[in-house]
Design an enzyme around this catalytic site. Structure first.
Site, PDB file in Angstrom:
ATOM      1  N   SER A 199     -14.528-115.857  45.633  1.00 37.62           N
ATOM      2  CA  SER A 199     -15.589-115.157  44.910  1.00 37.62           C
ATOM      3  C   SER A 199     -16.429-116.178  44.155  1.00 37.62           C
ATOM      4  O   SER A 199     -15.935-117.250  43.778  1.00 37.62           O
ATOM      5  CB  SER A 199     -14.987-114.158  43.919  1.00 37.62           C
ATOM      6  OG  SER A 199     -15.951-113.699  42.992  1.00 37.62           O
TER       7      SER A 199
ATOM      8  N   TYR B 254      -9.045-112.948  37.014  1.00 41.12           N
ATOM      9  CA  TYR B 254      -9.583-112.925  38.377  1.00 41.12           C
ATOM     10  C   TYR B 254     -10.439-114.155  38.642  1.00 41.12           C
ATOM     11  O   TYR B 254     -10.331-114.787  39.698  1.00 41.12           O
ATOM     12  CB  TYR B 254     -10.407-111.656  38.583  1.00 41.12           C
ATOM     13  CG  TYR B 254     -11.081-111.576  39.927  1.00 41.12           C
ATOM     14  CD1 TYR B 254     -10.346-111.324  41.081  1.00 41.12           C
ATOM     15  CD2 TYR B 254     -12.458-111.750  40.044  1.00 41.12           C
ATOM     16  CE1 TYR B 254     -10.961-111.253  42.318  1.00 41.12           C
ATOM     17  CE2 TYR B 254     -13.084-111.678  41.276  1.00 41.12           C
ATOM     18  CZ  TYR B 254     -12.331-111.428  42.408  1.00 41.12           C
ATOM     19  OH  TYR B 254     -12.949-111.365  43.634  1.00 41.12           O
TER      20      TYR B 254
END
Length: 249
Positions: free
Chosen positions: A144, A157
């Protein structure tokens, strides 16, 4: 295009019962790969995904557990006799505002890092001997843009995706020339989870208003990037941004 069965190459896509992983599995199957579909919980969706693809196999396994990661790889190789591509897509997050430090508990950290970093590592280690025998072994980690900027659904995350990037480059430097290791780093992608979340609604609107391409991403955008890295035989250690230009802001 990959060759026809029974000599067609085999791709294992973790976390592929829905969303990005499912679309990656479908795209690789369209290119002639025999695909191993995987999920930890969504068994019915995983079985349906595999049933819709030619000569595909579904294996339920939680790759955050070392024994399950090894069983997943072993089952794929026992079934097809080879493994050529590994796409590490399985991952999880929690929607936690970055300022809410107390909500990012040790349990949350262990849950997210356990799958996103350790699970990716365990599956890759289990697959590596088989990929090395392929002659064109390739690993693609689905990461990501949160791994490279202060963004993402939670701090744990984002940190896990920073780990993806380091893992990608370190492994690429270690396992070549037998195996190439790359990653894709998507921005905000339209999946059932992001589209049905109040947390992501303002983020999606910001992306549509400010990024050069003026839209959020689609799973197909990520699948094309994954396929491109699988095909790119002189590319390793790269993290390909698939973010509509969000990194330019």
């Amino acid at each position: 295009m990959a060759t026809d069965a029974p000599e067609a190459p085999v791709a294992l896509v973790t976390g592929s019962s829905s969303g990005i992983g499912q679309t990656v599995a479908q795209r690789l199957a369209a290119e002639g790969y025999r695909v191993v579909v995987n999920s930890a919980r969504s068994v019915e969706d995983g079985e349906k995904t595999a049933a819709a693809l030619p000569d595909a196999l579904y294996v339920r396994a939680d790759v955050s557990e070392e024994a399950d990661a090894r069983r997943l790889v072993d089952t794929a190789v026992e079934h097809y006799g080879r493994l050529d591509v590994l796409v590490n897509n399985a991952g999880r997050t929690r929607a936690i505002p970055h300022a809410d430090l107390a909500a990012a508990t040790p349990e949350v950290w262990r849950e997210i890092l356990g799958l996103n970093v350790i699970g990716t590592w365990q599956t890759t280690v289990a697959a590596m001997p088989h990929l090395a025998r392929s002659g064109n072994g390739s690993v693609v980690n689905v990461s990501s843009i949160a791994g490279s900027r202060p963004a993402g659904s939670s701090i744990p995350y984002a940190v896990s995706n920073g780990g993806h990037r380091a893992q990608t480059r370190l492994l690429a430097n270690t396992v070549g020339p037998a195996v190439r290791v790359n990653a894709v780093a998507p921005g905000l992608i339209e999946t059932p989870w992001t589209q049905n979340s109040d947390f992501f609604a303002p983020i999606a609107e910001h992306v549509r208003q400010t990024t050069p391409l003026r839209r959020t991403g689609r799973p197909e955008d990520v699948a094309e990037a994954v396929l491109g890295l699988v095909r790119a035989t002189y590319t390793t250690g790269q993290v390909l941004l698939v973010d509509g230009g969000a990194h330019l802001l």
